[in-house]
Design a protein around this motif. Structure first.
Motif, short mmCIF file in Angstrom:
data_model
loop_
_atom_site.label_atom_id
_atom_site.label_comp_id
_atom_site.label_asym_id
_atom_site.label_seq_id
_atom_site.Cartn_x
_atom_site.Cartn_y
_atom_site.Cartn_z
N GLY A 114 0.79 -1.22 0.00
CA GLY A 114 0.00 0.00 0.00
C GLY A 114 0.82 1.27 0.00
O GLY A 114 0.27 2.36 -0.14
N PHE A 115 2.15 1.17 0.17
CA PHE A 115 3.02 2.34 0.13
C PHE A 115 3.55 2.53 -1.29
O PHE A 115 3.87 1.55 -1.97
N SER A 116 3.70 3.77 -1.71
CA SER A 116 4.30 4.05 -3.02
C SER A 116 5.82 3.87 -2.93
O SER A 116 6.38 3.83 -1.82
N GLU A 117 6.48 3.79 -4.08
CA GLU A 117 7.95 3.68 -4.09
C GLU A 117 8.58 4.89 -3.40
O GLU A 117 9.57 4.75 -2.68
N GLU A 118 8.01 6.06 -3.64
CA GLU A 118 8.54 7.28 -3.03
C GLU A 118 8.40 7.24 -1.51
O GLU A 118 9.30 7.64 -0.78
N ALA A 141 11.00 4.86 -0.15
CA ALA A 141 12.34 5.46 -0.21
C ALA A 141 12.52 6.51 0.89
O ALA A 141 13.58 6.55 1.55
N LEU A 142 11.50 7.32 1.12
CA LEU A 142 11.57 8.34 2.16
C LEU A 142 11.66 7.69 3.55
O LEU A 142 12.45 8.10 4.39
N PHE A 143 10.86 6.67 3.76
CA PHE A 143 10.88 5.95 5.03
C PHE A 143 12.27 5.37 5.29
O PHE A 143 12.79 5.46 6.41
N MET A 144 12.86 4.75 4.28
CA MET A 144 14.19 4.17 4.43
C MET A 144 15.23 5.26 4.76
O MET A 144 16.12 5.05 5.58
#
Length: 134
Positions: free
Chosen positions: A106-110, A113-116
């Motif tokens: 349910g999370f977008s790639e963006e 990436a931001l979470f990481m």
């Protein structure tokens, strides 16, 4: 809360194989880096020597690693993963990768990436705090 729930799920999965999180981390480090000294493993995991000894002893009893004297310093012990340990590590990662896909559903790639990026920053902040406390 998320970390606690996730750790519980990982522990349940590892328990099927008779492993702890710390033991699985040692197997991972040995696969990724090759043979390491007990001191190097201890530093990677940020744990005390006595704790590291217990982990290594458990892995030796399960016949997942080998322990030998260092050729450079006979006081130092070199830990090497064997084929049985390598196969178990791969099996664990196959299972855990599936769990990671469930977590980011349910999370977008963006967003991922931001979470990481935020997690890496948090880790760095924690390491700085730890170094400052010494």
């Amino acid at each position: 809360m998320v970390a606690h729930l996730l750790e519980n799920q990982y522990n349940e999965q590892l328990a099927v194989h008779g492993l702890t999180v710390a033991q699985s981390k040692v197997l991972f480090l040995l696969v990724e880096n090759g043979p390491l000294s007990q001191v190097e493993l201890q530093q990677y995991l940020y744990i005390k020597g006595s704790t590291m000894t217990g982990i290594i002893d458990s892995l030796l009893m399960k016949d997942l690693v080998k322990k030998a004297d260092s050729e450079v310093d006979k006081r130092s012990k070199i830990i090497t993963i064997n084929e049985k340990g390598r196969k178990l590590d791969q099996n664990l990662w196959d299972n855990l990768n599936g769990k990671e896909y469930e977590l980011i559903e349910g999370f977008s790639e963006e967003e991922v990436a931001l979470f990481m990026k935020w997690l890496r920053r948090m880790k760095n902040n924690l390491l700085k705090q730890k170094e400052g406390a010494k």
